[in-house]
Write a protein that holds these residues in place. Structure first.
Motif, PDB file in Angstrom:
ATOM      1  N   ILE A  30     -13.693   8.275   7.783  1.00  0.00           N
ATOM      2  CA  ILE A  30     -12.352   8.020   7.258  1.00  0.00           C
ATOM      3  C   ILE A  30     -12.405   8.139   5.745  1.00  0.00           C
ATOM      4  N   SER A  31     -11.281   8.515   5.160  1.00  0.00           N
ATOM      5  CA  SER A  31     -11.243   8.676   3.709  1.00  0.00           C
ATOM      6  C   SER A  31     -10.643   7.442   3.043  1.00  0.00           C
ATOM      7  N   LEU A  32     -10.929   7.317   1.756  1.00  0.00           N
ATOM      8  CA  LEU A  32     -10.377   6.199   0.996  1.00  0.00           C
ATOM      9  C   LEU A  32      -8.857   6.280   0.927  1.00  0.00           C
ATOM     10  N   SER A  33      -8.334   7.480   0.831  1.00  0.00           N
ATOM     11  CA  SER A  33      -6.873   7.607   0.773  1.00  0.00           C
ATOM     12  C   SER A  33      -6.230   7.186   2.093  1.00  0.00           C
ATOM     13  N   GLU A  34      -6.889   7.467   3.210  1.00  0.00           N
ATOM     14  CA  GLU A  34      -6.368   7.024   4.514  1.00  0.00           C
ATOM     15  C   GLU A  34      -6.388   5.502   4.608  1.00  0.00           C
ATOM     16  N   ILE A  35      -7.442   4.897   4.096  1.00  0.00           N
ATOM     17  CA  ILE A  35      -7.536   3.430   4.109  1.00  0.00           C
ATOM     18  C   ILE A  35      -6.417   2.840   3.259  1.00  0.00           C
ATOM     19  N   ALA A  36      -6.219   3.397   2.054  1.00  0.00           N
ATOM     20  CA  ALA A  36      -5.164   2.888   1.168  1.00  0.00           C
ATOM     21  C   ALA A  36      -3.790   3.039   1.814  1.00  0.00           C
ATOM     22  N   GLN A  37      -3.555   4.184   2.452  1.00  0.00           N
ATOM     23  CA  GLN A  37      -2.268   4.409   3.106  1.00  0.00           C
ATOM     24  C   GLN A  37      -2.059   3.429   4.253  1.00  0.00           C
ATOM     25  N   LYS A  38      -3.073   3.242   5.075  1.00  0.00           N
ATOM     26  CA  LYS A  38      -2.973   2.341   6.231  1.00  0.00           C
ATOM     27  C   LYS A  38      -2.746   0.901   5.783  1.00  0.00           C
ATOM     28  N   SER A  39      -3.372   0.518   4.663  1.00  0.00           N
ATOM     29  CA  SER A  39      -3.251  -0.856   4.172  1.00  0.00           C
ATOM     30  C   SER A  39      -1.907  -1.110   3.500  1.00  0.00           C
ATOM     31  N   GLN A  40      -1.168  -0.041   3.218  1.00  0.00           N
ATOM     32  CA  GLN A  40       0.129  -0.112   2.546  1.00  0.00           C
ATOM     33  C   GLN A  40       0.010  -0.673   1.138  1.00  0.00           C
ATOM     34  N   LEU A  41      -1.152  -0.481   0.518  1.00  0.00           N
ATOM     35  CA  LEU A  41      -1.332  -0.864  -0.876  1.00  0.00           C
ATOM     36  C   LEU A  41      -1.013   0.327  -1.758  1.00  0.00           C
ATOM     37  N   ASN A  42      -0.746   0.064  -3.019  1.00  0.00           N
ATOM     38  CA  ASN A  42      -0.499   1.166  -3.945  1.00  0.00           C
ATOM     39  C   ASN A  42      -1.836   1.726  -4.424  1.00  0.00           C
ATOM     40  N   GLY A  43      -1.812   2.625  -5.369  1.00  0.00           N
ATOM     41  CA  GLY A  43      -3.026   3.248  -5.884  1.00  0.00           C
ATOM     42  C   GLY A  43      -4.019   2.261  -6.445  1.00  0.00           C
ATOM     43  N   ALA A  44      -3.558   1.120  -6.927  1.00  0.00           N
ATOM     44  CA  ALA A  44      -4.467   0.120  -7.475  1.00  0.00           C
ATOM     45  C   ALA A  44      -5.419  -0.396  -6.401  1.00  0.00           C
ATOM     46  N   GLY A  45      -4.944  -0.504  -5.192  1.00  0.00           N
ATOM     47  CA  GLY A  45      -5.804  -0.947  -4.100  1.00  0.00           C
ATOM     48  C   GLY A  45      -6.920   0.040  -3.831  1.00  0.00           C
ATOM     49  N   GLU A  46      -6.599   1.318  -3.914  1.00  0.00           N
ATOM     50  CA  GLU A  46      -7.617   2.352  -3.707  1.00  0.00           C
ATOM     51  C   GLU A  46      -8.648   2.323  -4.831  1.00  0.00           C
ATOM     52  N   ILE A  47      -8.197   2.129  -6.056  1.00  0.00           N
ATOM     53  CA  ILE A  47      -9.124   2.058  -7.187  1.00  0.00           C
ATOM     54  C   ILE A  47     -10.060   0.863  -7.029  1.00  0.00           C
TER      55      ILE A  47
END
Length: 57
Positions: A30-47
């Motif tokens: 799984i990719s980090l962007s998929e995790i961020a999208q699934k978690s419904q967090l903004n870009g800060a969550g991915e960072i």
């Protein structure tokens, strides 16, 4: 990824999203962007997730 009124930390939401994706796919691919999208967090969550991942690398 809804909470029942309780505040859930970004870390917990990201971990729950990653676990859900891995379970749905039966894979750890799984990719980090998929995790961020699934978690419904903004870009800060991915960072945040990327920084924590680097800390353990």
């Amino acid at each position: 990824m809804k909470s029942d009124g309780a505040k859930i930390s970004s870390r917990t939401r990201l971990l729950q999203a990653a676990a859900a994706l891995m379970t749905e796919r039966g894979s750890i691919e799984i990719s980090l962007s998929e995790i961020a999208q699934k978690s419904q967090l903004n870009g800060a969550g991915e960072i945040l997730f990327r920084q924590q991942k680097r800390a353990f690398a």
